[in-house]
Motif scaffolding. Structure first.
Motif, PDB file in Angstrom:
ATOM      1  N   GLN A 333       0.845  -1.194   0.000  1.00  0.00           N
ATOM      2  CA  GLN A 333       0.000   0.000   0.000  1.00  0.00           C
ATOM      3  C   GLN A 333       0.876   1.237   0.000  1.00  0.00           C
ATOM      4  OE1 GLN A 333      -3.689   0.100   2.385  1.00  0.00           O
ATOM      5  NE2 GLN A 333      -4.069   0.482   0.215  1.00  0.00           N
ATOM      6  N   GLY A 334       0.627   2.120  -0.938  1.00  0.00           N
ATOM      7  CA  GLY A 334       1.380   3.380  -1.003  1.00  0.00           C
ATOM      8  C   GLY A 334       2.437   3.336  -2.090  1.00  0.00           C
ATOM      9  N   ASP A 335       2.791   4.554  -2.588  1.00  0.00           N
ATOM     10  CA  ASP A 335       3.735   4.649  -3.710  1.00  0.00           C
ATOM     11  C   ASP A 335       5.094   4.069  -3.377  1.00  0.00           C
ATOM     12  OD1 ASP A 335       1.805   5.865  -5.141  1.00  0.00           O
ATOM     13  OD2 ASP A 335       2.516   7.928  -4.772  1.00  0.00           O
ATOM     14  N   MET A 336       5.568   4.406  -2.158  1.00  0.00           N
ATOM     15  CA  MET A 336       6.903   3.963  -1.778  1.00  0.00           C
ATOM     16  C   MET A 336       6.934   2.440  -1.661  1.00  0.00           C
ATOM     17  SD  MET A 336       8.942   5.962   1.141  1.00  0.00           S
ATOM     18  CE  MET A 336       8.569   4.965   2.567  1.00  0.00           C
ATOM     19  N   ALA A 337       5.880   1.892  -1.081  1.00  0.00           N
ATOM     20  CA  ALA A 337       5.823   0.433  -0.885  1.00  0.00           C
ATOM     21  C   ALA A 337       5.724  -0.279  -2.234  1.00  0.00           C
ATOM     22  CB  ALA A 337       4.627   0.071  -0.009  1.00  0.00           C
ATOM     23  N   ARG A 338       4.992   0.317  -3.173  1.00  0.00           N
ATOM     24  CA  ARG A 338       4.876  -0.316  -4.497  1.00  0.00           C
ATOM     25  C   ARG A 338       6.256  -0.458  -5.125  1.00  0.00           C
ATOM     26  NH1 ARG A 338       2.853   3.515  -7.481  1.00  0.00           N
ATOM     27  NH2 ARG A 338       0.811   3.358  -6.510  1.00  0.00           N
ATOM     28  N   ARG A 387       5.381   1.802   6.608  1.00  0.00           N
ATOM     29  CA  ARG A 387       6.167   1.552   7.820  1.00  0.00           C
ATOM     30  C   ARG A 387       7.181   0.432   7.588  1.00  0.00           C
ATOM     31  NH1 ARG A 387       3.225  -0.350  12.821  1.00  0.00           N
ATOM     32  NH2 ARG A 387       4.980  -1.709  13.301  1.00  0.00           N
ATOM     33  N   GLU A 388       6.732  -0.661   6.961  1.00  0.00           N
ATOM     34  CA  GLU A 388       7.643  -1.774   6.683  1.00  0.00           C
ATOM     35  C   GLU A 388       8.846  -1.292   5.865  1.00  0.00           C
ATOM     36  OE1 GLU A 388       4.390  -2.160   6.578  1.00  0.00           O
ATOM     37  OE2 GLU A 388       4.059  -3.799   8.015  1.00  0.00           O
ATOM     38  N   VAL A 389       8.553  -0.432   4.861  1.00  0.00           N
ATOM     39  CA  VAL A 389       9.650   0.040   4.014  1.00  0.00           C
ATOM     40  C   VAL A 389      10.635   0.867   4.835  1.00  0.00           C
ATOM     41  CG1 VAL A 389      10.255   1.403   1.971  1.00  0.00           C
ATOM     42  CG2 VAL A 389       8.158   0.021   1.982  1.00  0.00           C
ATOM     43  N   GLU A 390      10.071   1.775   5.648  1.00  0.00           N
ATOM     44  CA  GLU A 390      10.949   2.632   6.464  1.00  0.00           C
ATOM     45  C   GLU A 390      11.801   1.817   7.429  1.00  0.00           C
ATOM     46  OE1 GLU A 390       8.416   5.523   8.305  1.00  0.00           O
ATOM     47  OE2 GLU A 390       8.183   6.541   6.352  1.00  0.00           O
ATOM     48  N   GLU A 391      11.201   0.767   7.995  1.00  0.00           N
ATOM     49  CA  GLU A 391      11.929  -0.024   9.009  1.00  0.00           C
ATOM     50  C   GLU A 391      12.654  -1.214   8.410  1.00  0.00           C
ATOM     51  OE1 GLU A 391       8.942  -1.007  11.862  1.00  0.00           O
ATOM     52  OE2 GLU A 391       8.663   1.100  12.459  1.00  0.00           O
ATOM     53  N   ASN A 392      12.592  -1.338   7.080  1.00  0.00           N
ATOM     54  CA  ASN A 392      13.218  -2.460   6.400  1.00  0.00           C
ATOM     55  C   ASN A 392      12.727  -3.811   6.929  1.00  0.00           C
ATOM     56  OD1 ASN A 392      14.772  -3.335   4.318  1.00  0.00           O
ATOM     57  ND2 ASN A 392      16.714  -3.279   5.429  1.00  0.00           N
ATOM     58  N   ILE A 408       8.741  -9.395  10.097  1.00  0.00           N
ATOM     59  CA  ILE A 408      10.142  -9.779  10.324  1.00  0.00           C
ATOM     60  C   ILE A 408      11.089  -8.833   9.586  1.00  0.00           C
ATOM     61  CG2 ILE A 408       9.590 -12.240  10.623  1.00  0.00           C
ATOM     62  CD1 ILE A 408      10.685 -12.627   7.728  1.00  0.00           C
ATOM     63  N   PRO A 409      12.347  -8.766  10.049  1.00  0.00           N
ATOM     64  CA  PRO A 409      13.332  -7.960   9.317  1.00  0.00           C
ATOM     65  C   PRO A 409      13.500  -8.525   7.901  1.00  0.00           C
ATOM     66  CG  PRO A 409      14.186  -8.631  11.454  1.00  0.00           C
ATOM     67  CD  PRO A 409      12.912  -9.374  11.252  1.00  0.00           C
ATOM     68  N   ARG A 410      13.692  -7.641   6.979  1.00  0.00           N
ATOM     69  CA  ARG A 410      13.790  -8.014   5.567  1.00  0.00           C
ATOM     70  C   ARG A 410      14.864  -9.071   5.327  1.00  0.00           C
ATOM     71  NH1 ARG A 410      14.374  -9.494   1.406  1.00  0.00           N
ATOM     72  NH2 ARG A 410      14.414  -8.511  -0.633  1.00  0.00           N
ATOM     73  N   ASN A 411      15.984  -8.975   6.089  1.00  0.00           N
ATOM     74  CA  ASN A 411      17.072  -9.923   5.832  1.00  0.00           C
ATOM     75  C   ASN A 411      16.805 -11.331   6.373  1.00  0.00           C
ATOM     76  OD1 ASN A 411      17.483  -9.544   8.520  1.00  0.00           O
ATOM     77  ND2 ASN A 411      19.397  -8.360   8.301  1.00  0.00           N
TER      78      ASN A 411
END
Ligand code: ATP
Ligand code: MG
Length: 421
Positions: A333-338, A387-392, A408-411
């Motif tokens: 959801q959202g431009d950044m997340a896309r 939020r997920e994008v900002e917090e990776n 979970i963390p992206r890594n």
């Protein structure tokens, strides 16, 4: 009002809900061919009409009634191929594939016959075929039969199939038998139906596989080809039966099995099933040592078979097999997340190249995205918001199990996906 556009009768679209079954069959087949050392050949869908007349035979149903024949812009008579053997032999002659060598070839693709469409019988249908050149003897005949048997087992269909074999002898033996047979049927001329009366002149052996119930009693009493075979033929047929028995393949000897095209000699066989009504023949073949010579080449032994893909798919539809589903569907959801989602899913495809990831496309609320995710059958939804994008980080929703949603963390994502695949 303009006429609604639709496909030609008897020529089917194979829609996405069915293609996984086709792919399953094609994959199993390719694996079996690989095991036996066969190479693929691809020939054109259109050949000169003459090729089919000279190989399949003018008097056969295929050439006489079923072929799609047309004149091209040069006035040449061309036909859509009704089967694959003729084109394969033509290609082999043209490119010297038969000269002093053996060939084990396979092909697949559409064939065209103007028949009455019904379940298991279409006007464009598909065959997988095998053609082997340069090998005399029963061993190569046994090999292609065992190969098809291996395929049935791979597909879980072996219980449904039975194998019938017959031996048509050499052309000399068949000529003797034809005389005996014509003599016999002439004595019963008043009992023959119209088709058989015609075949008495053109192709008397075909009378034996008449489906007319009224003809069965005279056919049953007809002289048998087996009684006209010489020692060499008898030994050949016995060897084939031994090889099949050794491999644990059961079969019956059907002395009326003659097959519908003219080029067969020696061994012929059919795999049939009781599950498809009148369209019960799934795979058929035999030896055709005379064909290459007949088409202008040097005398070359040849053996082949062809199976109908649609009929096999109809059988596969009856079991519970399911095509592989995506591992994850990516919602956001959202431009950044896309933007982040597109980048992430490409990275995941690098990391887990065997798995399927479906990226949501085309907008919509999170709710509608989850609906679409569910519809694909995916195991997981990967969720990205601002939020997920900002917090990776990335959200994980388990779509098929009662497990709490995680974040979970992206890594750590790659490992989680690996564990769930
Ligand atoms: P049938 O007796 O059913 O007409 P056939 O003897 O004409 O078959 P072949 O020419 O030996 O068939 O072709 C091999 C296989 O191709 C058949 O066993 C069948 O599985 C498939 N096949 C043949 N014709 C059709 C068709 N019109 N539609 C679908 N499959 C077909
Ligand atoms: Mg037919």
């Amino acid at each position: 009002m303009s006429k609604k556009l639709q496909a030609i009768r008897g020529m089917n679209d194979i829609l996405p809900d069915k293609t996984p079954l086709w792919q399953r069959l094609e994959k199993a087949m390719a694996e079996v061919f690989q095991q036996y050392g066969y190479s693929e050949i691809r020939t054109p869908l259109v050949e000169s009409t003459d090729l089919f007349c000279r190989s399949i035979g003018e008097e056969t149903d295929i050439v006489g009634k079923e072929m799609y024949t047309f004149e091209d812009r040069n006035g040449d008579s061309l036909s859509l191929r009704p089967e694959g053997t003729a084109g394969c032999v033509r290609a082999g002659l043209e490119h010297s594939l038969f000269y002093n060598q053996t060939q084990r070839l396979w092909y697949q693709g559409p064939m065209f016959r103007h028949e009455r469409p019904q379940k298991g019988r279409y006007r464009q249908f598909h065959q997988i075929g095998i053609e082997c050149f340069g090998m005399l003897g029963a061993e190569i005949e046994a090999e292609i039969i065992l190969m098809s048997y291996r395929l049935w087992k791979k597909l879980g269909l072996e219980e449904q199939f039975s194998l019938e074999i017959n031996f048509l002898g050499t052309s000399e033996e068949r000529a003797v038998y034809k005389d005996v047979l014509v003599g016999y049927f002439e004595q019963h001329a008043d009992e023959l139906d119209e088709d058989s009366t015609r075949r008495l002149q053109t192709n008397p052996l075909r009378i034996l596989d008449s489906k007319n119930l009224g003809m069965q009693s005279i056919i049953e009493k007809a002289p048998r080809l087996a009684d006209c075979l010489g020692d060499e033929s008898k030994e050949h047929f016995k060897q084939l039966q031994d090889y099949l028995s050794d491999a644990g393949v059961s079969f019956t000897h059907n002395s009326r099995l003659v097959r519908g095209v003219d080029y067969y000699s020696h061994t012929v066989f059919e795999w049939t099933t009781a599950s498809l009504g009148a369209q019960g023949t799934v795979c058929a073949g035999g030896r055709y040592d005379g064909l290459i010579d007949q088409l202008g080449g040097k005398q070359t032994p040849a053996v082949g078979l062809a199976m109908g893909i649609e009929r096999l798919v109809l059988l596969l539809e009856q079991d519970q097999w399911e095509a592989e589903k995506p591992l994850a569907y990516i919602v956001y959801q959202g431009d950044m997340a896309r933007r982040a989602a597109i980048k992430m899913v490409e990275t995941l495809r690098n990391q887990l190249p065997e798995s399927c990831f479906v990226l949501h496309c085309g907008g919509g609320s999170l709710k509608s995205q989850f609906k679409k995710a569910d519809k694909t059958g995916a195991k997981l939804a990967l969720v990205l918001g601002e939020r997920e994008v900002e917090e990776n980080r990335v959200g994980i929703k388990f779509l098929r199990e009662r497990i709490e949603q995680q974040n979970i963390p992206r890594n750590e994502l790659e490992r989680l996906l690996q564990n769930n695949d």
